[in-house]
Design an enzyme around this catalytic site. Structure first.
Site, PDB file in Angstrom:
ATOM      1  N   GLY A 137       0.759   6.561  -7.325  1.00 19.51           N
ATOM      2  CA  GLY A 137      -0.082   5.618  -8.055  1.00 19.51           C
ATOM      3  C   GLY A 137       0.328   5.447  -9.504  1.00 19.51           C
ATOM      4  O   GLY A 137       0.110   4.392 -10.098  1.00 19.51           O
ATOM      5  N   THR A 176       0.198   0.455  -5.758  1.00 20.37           N
ATOM      6  CA  THR A 176      -0.538   1.638  -5.320  1.00 20.37           C
ATOM      7  C   THR A 176      -1.535   2.016  -6.404  1.00 20.37           C
ATOM      8  O   THR A 176      -1.173   2.077  -7.576  1.00 20.37           O
ATOM      9  CB  THR A 176       0.431   2.822  -5.081  1.00 20.37           C
ATOM     10  OG1 THR A 176       1.420   2.421  -4.132  1.00 20.37           O
ATOM     11  CG2 THR A 176      -0.300   4.045  -4.560  1.00 20.37           C
ATOM     12  N   LYS A 200      -7.538   2.178   4.652  1.00 16.45           N
ATOM     13  CA  LYS A 200      -6.344   1.875   5.442  1.00 16.45           C
ATOM     14  C   LYS A 200      -5.988   2.999   6.404  1.00 16.45           C
ATOM     15  O   LYS A 200      -4.933   2.994   7.012  1.00 16.45           O
ATOM     16  CB  LYS A 200      -5.176   1.606   4.508  1.00 16.45           C
ATOM     17  CG  LYS A 200      -5.468   0.483   3.536  1.00 16.45           C
ATOM     18  CD  LYS A 200      -4.400   0.409   2.492  1.00 16.45           C
ATOM     19  CE  LYS A 200      -4.839  -0.442   1.332  1.00 16.45           C
ATOM     20  NZ  LYS A 200      -3.921  -0.356   0.231  1.00 16.45           N
ATOM     21  N   THR A 213       0.840  -1.194   0.000  1.00 15.76           N
ATOM     22  CA  THR A 213       0.000   0.000   0.000  1.00 15.76           C
ATOM     23  C   THR A 213       0.873   1.241   0.000  1.00 15.76           C
ATOM     24  O   THR A 213       2.097   1.158  -0.003  1.00 15.76           O
ATOM     25  CB  THR A 213      -0.911   0.001   1.247  1.00 15.76           C
ATOM     26  OG1 THR A 213      -1.931   0.973   1.055  1.00 15.76           O
ATOM     27  CG2 THR A 213      -0.151   0.306   2.510  1.00 15.76           C
ATOM     28  N   SER A 257       4.800   0.356   0.033  1.00 13.48           N
ATOM     29  CA  SER A 257       5.595   0.155  -1.182  1.00 13.48           C
ATOM     30  C   SER A 257       5.712   1.413  -2.026  1.00 13.48           C
ATOM     31  O   SER A 257       6.725   1.626  -2.676  1.00 13.48           O
ATOM     32  CB  SER A 257       5.014  -0.985  -2.014  1.00 13.48           C
ATOM     33  OG  SER A 257       3.658  -0.727  -2.302  1.00 13.48           O
ATOM     34  N   GLY A 264      -2.730   5.361   9.973  1.00 16.11           N
ATOM     35  CA  GLY A 264      -2.776   4.585   8.746  1.00 16.11           C
ATOM     36  C   GLY A 264      -1.804   3.433   8.845  1.00 16.11           C
ATOM     37  O   GLY A 264      -0.852   3.484   9.619  1.00 16.11           O
ATOM     38  N   CYS A 318       4.044   3.223  -8.773  1.00 11.78           N
ATOM     39  CA  CYS A 318       4.135   1.989  -7.987  1.00 11.78           C
ATOM     40  C   CYS A 318       3.008   1.032  -8.364  1.00 11.78           C
ATOM     41  O   CYS A 318       1.831   1.399  -8.280  1.00 11.78           O
ATOM     42  CB  CYS A 318       4.057   2.325  -6.496  1.00 11.78           C
ATOM     43  SG  CYS A 318       4.090   0.869  -5.430  1.00 11.78           S
TER      44      CYS A 318
END
Length: 176
Positions: free
Chosen positions: A161, A167, A37, A5, A129, A49, A164
Site C-alpha cells: 500500500g 493499493t 475482495k 487491487t 497490481s 480472492g 502501489c
C-alpha cells in the site's frame, strides 16, 4: 497484472490466511476504498480472492463454488475442472480477473488462460497490481521475522500500500 487491487495469501504451518486491500479504481480514479475482495467458500473450508473486474470476479466465484460443491470440496480436483471450464468457454476466457484459492494443504493462482499455478514454495502467492510488492515483502518477512500468518499478511499488504498507487491500506484478512 491488473491495475486493480492486491491479494496476498499465505499457507503457513498453523493457518492459511488470505488478505486484500479495499481499493477499487477506474483508470486513475478511486471509486471505493473499502471493497471486500476475499471470501470463504465451501462451508468456510476454502479461501479465495480476486483481482480484476468485480463483475467478472463474482461470476467466477459463483462458478468455482459450484465446482467445489460437485467435487465435495476437493480443492485440487476443483481447480483443474474450473480451469478447463474457464479456458474452454469463449466468453469466460475473456473475463478480466485472476484468482487465488487456498486451504491448509494447497494454494493456487488461477487465470483465464488456463493457468493453475501452485507457488514454488507452496506457501505464498499474490496477484494484482501490488502483488509483486506484497509477495516480496511477505518472502522477506517470512525469512527474517517470527510474525504469525495473519500479521505477515497485514504487514506485507501495508508495504504494498505504501508503494502501489492501486493499493490502499484498508486491509481485510480471512483465515482457516
Amino acid at each position: 497484472m491488473f491495475d486493480a487491487t492486491t491479494i496476498l495469501a499465505y499457507r503457513g504451518n498453523d493457518r492459511a490466511v488470505i488478505g486484500g486491500d479495499g481499493q477499487v479504481t477506474f483508470g486513475d480514479t478511486v471509486l471505493k476504498g473499502n471493497a471486500r475482495k476475499i471470501r470463504r467458500l465451501y462451508n468456510d473450508k476454502i479461501l479465495a480472492g480476486f483481482a480484476g473486474s468485480t463483475a467478472d470476479a463474482f461470476t467466477l466465484f459463483d462458478m468455482f463454488e459450484g465446482i467445489l460443491n460437485e467435487k465435495k470440496g476437493d480443492l485440487f480436483r476443483s481447480v483443474i475442472e474450473f480451469s478447463k471450464q474457464w479456458r474452454g468457454d469463449k466468453h469466460l476466457r475473456n473475463l478480466e480477473a485472476m484468482m487465488i484459492v487456498l486451504n491448509r494443504e494447497h494454494i493456487f493462482i488461477l487465470t483465464g488462460n488456463g493457468d493453475v499455478v501452485e507457488p514454488e514454495d507452496g506457501k505464498i502467492a499474490a496477484i494484482g497490481s501490488g502483488g509483486n510488492y506484497a509477495i516480496s515483502a511477505a518472502r522477506a518477512l517470512y525469512k527474517h521475522s517470527s510474525l504469525n500468518e495473519e500479521d505477515l499478511i497485514k504487514e506485507s499488504l501495508a508495504i504494498a500500500g505504501d508503494l502501489c498507487i492501486y493499493t490502499n491500506k484498508n486491509i481485510r484478512t480471512l483465515e482457516l
